[in-house]
Write an enzyme that holds these catalytic residues in place. Sequence first.
Site, PDB file in Angstrom:
ATOM      1  N   HIS A   1      -0.967 -20.927  -0.913  1.00  0.00           N
ATOM      2  CA  HIS A   1       0.150 -20.051  -0.696  1.00  0.00           C
ATOM      3  C   HIS A   1       0.746 -19.578  -1.830  1.00  0.00           C
ATOM      4  O   HIS A   1       1.297 -18.494  -1.903  1.00  0.00           O
ATOM      5  CB  HIS A   1       1.171 -20.884   0.472  1.00  0.00           C
ATOM      6  CG  HIS A   1       0.581 -20.929   1.653  1.00  0.00           C
ATOM      7  ND1 HIS A   1      -0.667 -21.537   2.148  1.00  0.00           N
ATOM      8  CD2 HIS A   1       0.891 -20.580   2.865  1.00  0.00           C
ATOM      9  CE1 HIS A   1      -0.933 -21.430   3.362  1.00  0.00           C
ATOM     10  NE2 HIS A   1       0.114 -20.795   3.834  1.00  0.00           N
TER      11      HIS A   1
ATOM     12  N   ARG B   1       8.174   4.290  -4.755  1.00  0.00           N
ATOM     13  CA  ARG B   1       8.283   3.271  -3.591  1.00  0.00           C
ATOM     14  C   ARG B   1       7.155   2.094  -3.926  1.00  0.00           C
ATOM     15  O   ARG B   1       7.382   0.894  -3.730  1.00  0.00           O
ATOM     16  CB  ARG B   1       8.036   3.935  -2.050  1.00  0.00           C
ATOM     17  CG  ARG B   1       8.213   3.063  -0.982  1.00  0.00           C
ATOM     18  CD  ARG B   1       8.094   3.599   0.406  1.00  0.00           C
ATOM     19  NE  ARG B   1       6.957   4.152   0.545  1.00  0.00           N
ATOM     20  CZ  ARG B   1       6.872   5.018   1.627  1.00  0.00           C
ATOM     21  NH1 ARG B   1       7.573   5.329   2.577  1.00  0.00           N
ATOM     22  NH2 ARG B   1       5.491   5.624   1.935  1.00  0.00           N
TER      23      ARG B   1
ATOM     24  N   TYR C   1       0.872  -1.370   0.056  1.00  0.00           N
ATOM     25  CA  TYR C   1       0.155   0.002  -0.042  1.00  0.00           C
ATOM     26  C   TYR C   1       0.979   1.387   0.037  1.00  0.00           C
ATOM     27  O   TYR C   1       1.980   1.373   0.189  1.00  0.00           O
ATOM     28  CB  TYR C   1      -1.014  -0.118   1.115  1.00  0.00           C
ATOM     29  CG  TYR C   1      -0.295   0.242   2.721  1.00  0.00           C
ATOM     30  CD1 TYR C   1       0.640  -0.638   3.196  1.00  0.00           C
ATOM     31  CD2 TYR C   1      -0.433   1.442   3.099  1.00  0.00           C
ATOM     32  CE1 TYR C   1       1.259  -0.619   4.404  1.00  0.00           C
ATOM     33  CE2 TYR C   1       0.215   1.698   4.470  1.00  0.00           C
ATOM     34  CZ  TYR C   1       0.862   0.950   4.903  1.00  0.00           C
ATOM     35  OH  TYR C   1       1.716   0.889   6.195  1.00  0.00           O
TER      36      TYR C   1
ATOM     37  N   LEU D   1      11.278   1.020   6.885  1.00  0.00           N
ATOM     38  CA  LEU D   1      10.546   1.667   5.772  1.00  0.00           C
ATOM     39  C   LEU D   1      11.434   2.991   5.470  1.00  0.00           C
ATOM     40  O   LEU D   1      11.562   3.742   6.475  1.00  0.00           O
ATOM     41  CB  LEU D   1       9.108   1.998   5.919  1.00  0.00           C
ATOM     42  CG  LEU D   1       8.454   2.492   4.656  1.00  0.00           C
ATOM     43  CD1 LEU D   1       8.084   1.077   3.995  1.00  0.00           C
ATOM     44  CD2 LEU D   1       7.143   3.124   5.201  1.00  0.00           C
TER      45      LEU D   1
ATOM     46  N   ARG E   1      -7.646 -20.237  -2.888  1.00  0.00           N
ATOM     47  CA  ARG E   1      -6.594 -20.117  -1.488  1.00  0.00           C
ATOM     48  C   ARG E   1      -5.447 -21.244  -1.738  1.00  0.00           C
ATOM     49  O   ARG E   1      -5.762 -22.398  -1.885  1.00  0.00           O
ATOM     50  CB  ARG E   1      -7.275 -20.184  -0.414  1.00  0.00           C
ATOM     51  CG  ARG E   1      -6.445 -19.866   0.891  1.00  0.00           C
ATOM     52  CD  ARG E   1      -7.009 -19.873   2.121  1.00  0.00           C
ATOM     53  NE  ARG E   1      -5.908 -19.388   3.247  1.00  0.00           N
ATOM     54  CZ  ARG E   1      -5.017 -20.189   3.867  1.00  0.00           C
ATOM     55  NH1 ARG E   1      -4.824 -21.392   3.216  1.00  0.00           N
ATOM     56  NH2 ARG E   1      -4.387 -19.542   4.553  1.00  0.00           N
TER      57      ARG E   1
ATOM     58  N   LYS F   1       6.564  -2.099   1.793  1.00  0.00           N
ATOM     59  CA  LYS F   1       5.299  -1.321   2.528  1.00  0.00           C
ATOM     60  C   LYS F   1       4.116  -2.341   2.652  1.00  0.00           C
ATOM     61  O   LYS F   1       3.230  -2.019   1.860  1.00  0.00           O
ATOM     62  CB  LYS F   1       5.056  -0.185   1.995  1.00  0.00           C
ATOM     63  CG  LYS F   1       4.274   0.926   3.070  1.00  0.00           C
ATOM     64  CD  LYS F   1       4.285   2.183   2.318  1.00  0.00           C
ATOM     65  CE  LYS F   1       3.309   3.097   3.040  1.00  0.00           C
ATOM     66  NZ  LYS F   1       3.445   3.001   4.522  1.00  0.00           N
TER      67      LYS F   1
ATOM     68  N   GLU G   1      12.300   1.801  14.235  1.00  0.00           N
ATOM     69  CA  GLU G   1      11.227   3.116  13.859  1.00  0.00           C
ATOM     70  C   GLU G   1      10.004   2.909  14.704  1.00  0.00           C
ATOM     71  O   GLU G   1       9.690   1.939  15.315  1.00  0.00           O
ATOM     72  CB  GLU G   1      10.891   2.810  12.356  1.00  0.00           C
ATOM     73  CG  GLU G   1      10.322   1.731  12.082  1.00  0.00           C
ATOM     74  CD  GLU G   1      10.085   1.392  10.373  1.00  0.00           C
ATOM     75  OE1 GLU G   1       9.910   2.417   9.549  1.00  0.00           O
ATOM     76  OE2 GLU G   1      10.227   0.317   9.958  1.00  0.00           O
TER      77      GLU G   1
HETATM   78  N1  PMP Z   1       7.745   3.492   9.064  1.00  0.00           N
HETATM   79  C1  PMP Z   1       6.521   2.696   8.934  1.00  0.00           C
HETATM   80  C2  PMP Z   1       6.423   1.440   9.711  1.00  0.00           C
HETATM   81  C3  PMP Z   1       5.360   3.517   8.352  1.00  0.00           C
HETATM   82  O1  PMP Z   1       4.216   2.641   8.371  1.00  0.00           O
HETATM   83  C4  PMP Z   1       5.411   4.661   8.077  1.00  0.00           C
HETATM   84  C5  PMP Z   1       4.288   5.403   7.268  1.00  0.00           C
HETATM   85  N2  PMP Z   1       3.554   5.014   6.308  1.00  0.00           N
HETATM   86  C6  PMP Z   1       6.737   5.568   8.145  1.00  0.00           C
HETATM   87  C7  PMP Z   1       7.664   4.767   8.596  1.00  0.00           C
HETATM   88  C8  PMP Z   1       6.881   6.813   7.597  1.00  0.00           C
HETATM   89  O2  PMP Z   1       6.699   6.716   5.901  1.00  0.00           O
HETATM   90  P1  PMP Z   1       6.251   8.013   5.232  1.00  0.00           P
HETATM   91  O3  PMP Z   1       6.961   9.045   5.635  1.00  0.00           O
HETATM   92  O4  PMP Z   1       6.557   7.460   3.718  1.00  0.00           O
HETATM   93  O5  PMP Z   1       4.721   8.185   5.681  1.00  0.00           O
END
Ligand code: PMP
Length: 292
Positions: A102, A52, A33, A211, A100, A148, A181
């Site tokens: 895998h 991304r 997403y 991310l 379904r 993501k 993070e």
């Molecule tokens: N880390 C994670 C785990 C996130 O879900 C997000 C938000 N999407 C971010 C960092 C920040 O990313 P962005 O600046 O692209 O929103």
Amino acid sequence: MPRTAYVNGRYVPHAHAQVGIEDRGYQFADGIYEVVPVIAGAFIDEDWHWDRLDRGLAELRIDRPVNRKALSLIGRRVAGLNRVRDGLVYVQVTRGEAPRDHKFPTKPVPPALVVTARHLPVPKDLSEARMIDVITGPDERWARPDIKSISLLPNVLAKQAAAEAGAYETWMINALGEVTEGSSANAWLVSRDADSGRVVLRTHPADRHVLNGIVRTALVALSGQHQWQIEERAFTLDELLAADEAFQTSSGNMIRPVRSVDGRVIGTGEPGPVVQEILDDFAAHVAAQGGV
Ligand code: PMP
């Protein structure tokens, strides 16, 4: 006004928008997403978001449902139909619908594309420092959080833990004792080198373990114009607690200075001068794209 969603080529009432129960997103969280911020009608750092998305699709070997130009048009149309001038456009791509099993479907199926938009009030002044309290918790995610993926269960649990503790976010700590993070934001600290007095902004490297946030990307791009430097090097909880300032970045919440971590005040507990500079920079970066 009733909301409208885009689902696989059709604009449909949001309340009735559906994908099948055999969609692999529903069955396996087999998809990714994006969340693109919209401010005063402008899609902020749009290309970085599509870059991304493309990278994630390539990593998971999911076909692109539509090309970038079409995706951008769909995003704008959904924002327009929902009268979203300030808010978020959400894009989700899954491997599609198949019995379904895998492994990937042997008979190719088209990927599923869903696009929605929702209002999110933007503060009148983007430079305004809106402080948050943070707790810490273990990073229990899979080994590729750079993708993501819609598989967000550990993030959901981490955010819930924050809410139950009366905090805004959980910053996750890996087995090495490093802060990776937040559950939905990149984590930063500001410190001053004891010998040189040099100001350093530190955040985890954009490797496989976090991310690579788009606001993070923007800050790295903007950092050239400052005295301080960005150091992409992980920090520990002790280093965080000893920091002068800390903050987090995300498209949904932009830049949020941190007042406390696990109940312990960071710096003065007030928005610090470096975070304020970053807030001002980022507000100018958004304004330059038409997002006043
Ligand atoms: N880390 C994670 C785990 C996130 O879900 C997000 C938000 N999407 C971010 C960092 C920040 O990313 P962005 O600046 O692209 O929103």
